[in-house]
Design a protein around this motif. Structure first.
Motif, mmCIF file in Angstrom:
data_model
loop_
_atom_site.group_PDB
_atom_site.id
_atom_site.type_symbol
_atom_site.label_atom_id
_atom_site.label_comp_id
_atom_site.label_asym_id
_atom_site.label_seq_id
_atom_site.Cartn_x
_atom_site.Cartn_y
_atom_site.Cartn_z
ATOM 1 N N LYS A 80 0.835 -1.219 0.000
ATOM 2 C CA LYS A 80 0.000 0.000 0.000
ATOM 3 C C LYS A 80 0.856 1.250 0.000
ATOM 4 O O LYS A 80 0.437 2.309 0.493
ATOM 5 N N ILE A 81 2.046 1.111 -0.583
ATOM 6 C CA ILE A 81 2.976 2.241 -0.624
ATOM 7 C C ILE A 81 2.418 3.389 -1.464
ATOM 8 O O ILE A 81 2.783 4.554 -1.290
ATOM 9 N N ASP A 82 1.489 3.066 -2.370
ATOM 10 C CA ASP A 82 0.877 4.086 -3.223
ATOM 11 C C ASP A 82 0.029 5.078 -2.436
ATOM 12 O O ASP A 82 -0.224 6.195 -2.902
ATOM 13 N N ALA A 83 -0.406 4.697 -1.246
ATOM 14 C CA ALA A 83 -1.265 5.564 -0.426
ATOM 15 C C ALA A 83 -0.466 6.416 0.551
ATOM 16 O O ALA A 83 -1.048 7.181 1.323
ATOM 17 N N MET A 84 0.876 6.312 0.505
ATOM 18 C CA MET A 84 1.724 7.050 1.438
ATOM 19 C C MET A 84 2.153 8.374 0.832
ATOM 20 O O MET A 84 2.558 8.450 -0.327
ATOM 21 N N PHE A 85 2.060 9.456 1.640
ATOM 22 C CA PHE A 85 2.510 10.767 1.191
ATOM 23 C C PHE A 85 3.948 11.041 1.627
ATOM 24 O O PHE A 85 4.648 11.855 1.043
ATOM 25 N N ASN A 86 4.371 10.358 2.673
ATOM 26 C CA ASN A 86 5.730 10.508 3.193
ATOM 27 C C ASN A 86 6.455 9.170 3.095
ATOM 28 O O ASN A 86 5.817 8.126 2.939
ATOM 29 N N PRO A 87 7.783 9.184 3.161
ATOM 30 C CA PRO A 87 8.514 7.917 3.126
ATOM 31 C C PRO A 87 7.998 6.970 4.202
ATOM 32 O O PRO A 87 7.735 7.388 5.327
ATOM 33 N N PRO A 88 7.830 5.690 3.858
ATOM 34 C CA PRO A 88 7.246 4.744 4.818
ATOM 35 C C PRO A 88 8.141 4.498 6.022
ATOM 36 O O PRO A 88 9.353 4.448 5.911
ATOM 37 N N VAL A 89 7.528 4.365 7.161
ATOM 38 C CA VAL A 89 8.225 4.001 8.398
ATOM 39 C C VAL A 89 7.563 2.747 8.933
ATOM 40 O O VAL A 89 6.350 2.705 9.110
ATOM 41 N N PHE A 90 8.330 1.712 9.162
ATOM 42 C CA PHE A 90 7.760 0.496 9.724
ATOM 43 C C PHE A 90 8.755 -0.121 10.692
ATOM 44 O O PHE A 90 9.927 0.242 10.721
ATOM 45 N N PHE A 91 8.258 -1.041 11.480
ATOM 46 C CA PHE A 91 9.086 -1.699 12.490
ATOM 47 C C PHE A 91 9.609 -3.002 11.887
ATOM 48 O O PHE A 91 8.838 -3.930 11.647
ATOM 49 N N ALA A 92 10.888 -3.032 11.628
ATOM 50 C CA ALA A 92 11.487 -4.152 10.908
ATOM 51 C C ALA A 92 11.440 -5.438 11.724
ATOM 52 O O ALA A 92 11.389 -5.423 12.955
ATOM 53 N N ILE A 93 11.453 -6.548 10.995
ATOM 54 C CA ILE A 93 11.575 -7.868 11.609
ATOM 55 C C ILE A 93 13.020 -8.305 11.361
ATOM 56 O O ILE A 93 13.422 -8.523 10.205
ATOM 57 N N PRO A 94 13.832 -8.404 12.403
ATOM 58 C CA PRO A 94 15.288 -8.599 12.253
ATOM 59 C C PRO A 94 15.675 -9.795 11.393
ATOM 60 O O PRO A 94 16.716 -9.774 10.733
ATOM 61 N N GLU A 95 14.869 -10.857 11.383
ATOM 62 C CA GLU A 95 15.248 -12.081 10.675
ATOM 63 C C GLU A 95 15.200 -11.934 9.156
ATOM 64 O O GLU A 95 15.675 -12.804 8.427
ATOM 65 N N ILE A 96 14.646 -10.842 8.639
ATOM 66 C CA ILE A 96 14.494 -10.678 7.194
ATOM 67 C C ILE A 96 15.602 -9.775 6.659
ATOM 68 O O ILE A 96 15.729 -8.623 7.085
ATOM 69 N N PRO A 97 16.432 -10.267 5.723
ATOM 70 C CA PRO A 97 17.513 -9.455 5.167
ATOM 71 C C PRO A 97 16.977 -8.195 4.498
ATOM 72 O O PRO A 97 15.872 -8.195 3.937
ATOM 73 N N GLU A 98 17.772 -7.127 4.543
ATOM 74 C CA GLU A 98 17.326 -5.847 3.989
ATOM 75 C C GLU A 98 17.002 -5.936 2.496
ATOM 76 O O GLU A 98 16.057 -5.313 2.015
ATOM 77 N N ASN A 99 17.780 -6.739 1.762
ATOM 78 C CA ASN A 99 17.524 -6.833 0.319
ATOM 79 C C ASN A 99 16.278 -7.654 -0.008
ATOM 80 O O ASN A 99 15.870 -7.760 -1.156
ATOM 81 N N ASN A 100 15.677 -8.253 1.023
ATOM 82 C CA ASN A 100 14.422 -8.978 0.828
ATOM 83 C C ASN A 100 13.215 -8.178 1.299
ATOM 84 O O ASN A 100 12.116 -8.719 1.419
ATOM 85 N N ILE A 101 13.415 -6.889 1.566
ATOM 86 C CA ILE A 101 12.317 -5.992 1.940
ATOM 87 C C ILE A 101 12.045 -5.071 0.751
ATOM 88 O O ILE A 101 12.931 -4.346 0.300
ATOM 89 N N ILE A 102 10.827 -5.110 0.228
ATOM 90 C CA ILE A 102 10.492 -4.423 -1.023
ATOM 91 C C ILE A 102 9.309 -3.487 -0.805
ATOM 92 O O ILE A 102 8.255 -3.917 -0.301
ATOM 93 N N ASN A 103 9.468 -2.211 -1.169
ATOM 94 C CA ASN A 103 8.331 -1.298 -1.198
ATOM 95 C C ASN A 103 7.402 -1.740 -2.317
ATOM 96 O O ASN A 103 7.843 -1.944 -3.453
ATOM 97 N N PHE A 104 6.109 -1.846 -1.999
ATOM 98 C CA PHE A 104 5.220 -2.539 -2.936
ATOM 99 C C PHE A 104 3.836 -1.899 -2.960
ATOM 100 O O PHE A 104 3.390 -1.294 -1.985
ATOM 101 N N SER A 105 3.191 -2.024 -4.109
ATOM 102 C CA SER A 105 1.792 -1.634 -4.241
ATOM 103 C C SER A 105 1.107 -2.635 -5.155
ATOM 104 O O SER A 105 1.418 -2.695 -6.349
ATOM 105 N N VAL A 106 0.212 -3.421 -4.608
ATOM 106 C CA VAL A 106 -0.543 -4.364 -5.433
ATOM 107 C C VAL A 106 -1.384 -3.598 -6.441
ATOM 108 O O VAL A 106 -1.471 -3.965 -7.615
ATOM 109 N N LEU A 107 -1.979 -2.488 -5.995
ATOM 110 C CA LEU A 107 -2.872 -1.710 -6.846
ATOM 111 C C LEU A 107 -2.140 -1.125 -8.054
ATOM 112 O O LEU A 107 -2.625 -1.206 -9.189
ATOM 113 N N GLU A 108 -0.975 -0.548 -7.817
ATOM 114 C CA GLU A 108 -0.201 0.091 -8.897
ATOM 115 C C GLU A 108 0.850 -0.851 -9.498
ATOM 116 O O GLU A 108 1.544 -0.468 -10.444
#
Length: 390
Positions: free
Chosen positions: A336-364
């Motif tokens: 739902k990154i398409d609905a954000m007006f500012n850069p997204p802030v979320f609480f990371a899950i440490p076990e997931i590598p940074e390169n496996n975290i993707i900003n995404f929008s199913v709609l767009e």
């Protein structure tokens, strides 16, 4: 449609409580401000709406001792005034009530009542379709109701409190406690039989020569929409679209589809949405719904950025810490990154590598190509691509 009054407990924030302890003072309304537990409040409002109830009013209770759920005479009087004025059918408490608290409130409040767990059980009863899940919820319902029986001469449908059973004849309160326990024992035996069959089907699923991808995430985070996006991109249509609805727990049954994306043939499974503040009884049910994904090759976590919170991350991390799931590779989509007006802030899950975290929008479809690239890199890293010229 039943009219609902929601009783919402306000509490001091954790930082305020810590400050009061450090300064050795008692919090009061002048120096400390009660805060709404917004995550929990938003969830339960959505749950009430998902249960096809009409939320008429919210009654906030300032509660200095958050573990004390019983209401003063003043609050009970105010609640009953609202019940009479607005013709309220059901009072929902945004908390878990132990049976003794629950039974006292049933006697004091002039309408049916449900606590947080009872509301979830009601929704699950409405939505679940599979035989296994139906029996599991029936079992949870009976175990929930057993210590809350008030008058063994009344039926469930006549009792003011308790799960709303809408005329279900077999679960009448006229069954005494021993008969109710007998019914519980029967369901437990039936559930064990189905569980053994489920294990057999899991083992058969492991033999399917397809890469298995599982979608996991908070309820209403966009998992089913992602499933339908993958189906639309498939070079061959194999299986119909899954239900998508802007509603918590729109579906409580898992669904699997075969997709072929850029020559990758995958078996994709959409799981039941997660939610925080689960009782142990319902938490165990959720864990069992995950048992069929233990053979997954990849887990895609769909994170709802519009409801970004530490609680969402902790809930996801808790289920991903199930021993059978720990070592399975994971990708996290910040959806739902398409609905954000500012850069997204979320609480990371440490076990997931940074390169496996993707900003995404199913709609767009933003981030879709990167997702496909990472799926290929993870699932087919040991494969060699060859081009044949004839």
């Amino acid at each position: 449609m039943k009219k609902v009054l929601l009783v919402n407990y306000l509490k001091y924030s954790e930082s305020q409580i810590k400050r009061a302890q450090e300064e050795r003072i008692e919090p009061d309304d002048d120096t400390f401000v009660f805060e709404k537990n917004n995550e929990s409040l938003d969830d339960i409002i959505s749950l009430v709406e998902s249960a096809t109830f009409t939320l008429v009013s919210i009654y906030n209770v300032k509660n200095r001792d958050y573990h004390k759920k019983l209401l003063s005479f003043f609050h009970l009087e105010k609640i009953n005034e609202i019940i009479e004025k607005d013709k309220i059918d059901l009072v929902v408490f945004n908390t878990f009530l132990i049976p003794s608290e629950y039974n006292i409130l049933v006697e004091k409040i002039k309408a049916s009542i449900l606590d947080y767990e009872g509301l979830l059980i009601e929704i699950f009863s409405q939505r679940i379709n599979s035989q296994y899940a139906k029996i599991a919820i029936d079992l949870a319902k009976l175990k929930y109701q057993l210590p809350r029986l008030i008058d063994s001469n009344e039926g469930f449908d006549q009792q003011k409190g308790g799960v709303i059973n809408r005329g279900s004849g077999e679960k009448q309160i006229s069954l005494d406690r021993s008969r109710l326990r007998g019914k519980i024992a029967q369901l437990e035996n039936k559930l064990e039989e189905l569980h053994l069959k489920k294990i057999d089907s899991i083992e058969k699923l492991a033999d399917i020569p397809l890469k298995k991808v599982v979608l996991v995430g908070y309820t209403n985070s966009g998992k089913s929409s992602l499933m339908n996006l993958l189906l639309s991109k498939s070079s061959r249509t194999i299986g119909k679209e899954v239900l998508v609805k802007d509603q918590l727990f729109a579906s409580l049954d898992t669904s699997s589809r075969r997709v072929i994306i850029e020559n990758m043939e995958l078996l994709v499974t959409d799981t039941v949405g997660l939610i925080s503040n689960m009782s142990q009884r319902l938490d165990e049910l959720f864990v069992t719904t995950f048992s069929h994904i233990y053979n997954a090759d990849l887990i895609i976590i769909v994170y709802d950025i519009l409801r970004a919170s530490e609680q969402q991350s902790l809930t996801i991390a808790k289920y991903m810490d199930i021993p059978e799931l720990r070592d399975i590779p994971k990708i996290m989509l910040i959806n739902k990154i398409d609905a954000m007006f500012n850069p997204p802030v979320f609480f990371a899950i440490p076990e997931i590598p940074e390169n496996n975290i993707i900003n995404f929008s199913v709609l767009e479809e933003e981030g879709y190509n990167l997702l496909v690239k990472r799926i290929r890199e993870i699932l087919y890293k040991d494969y060699v691509s060859l081009t044949l010229q004839i």
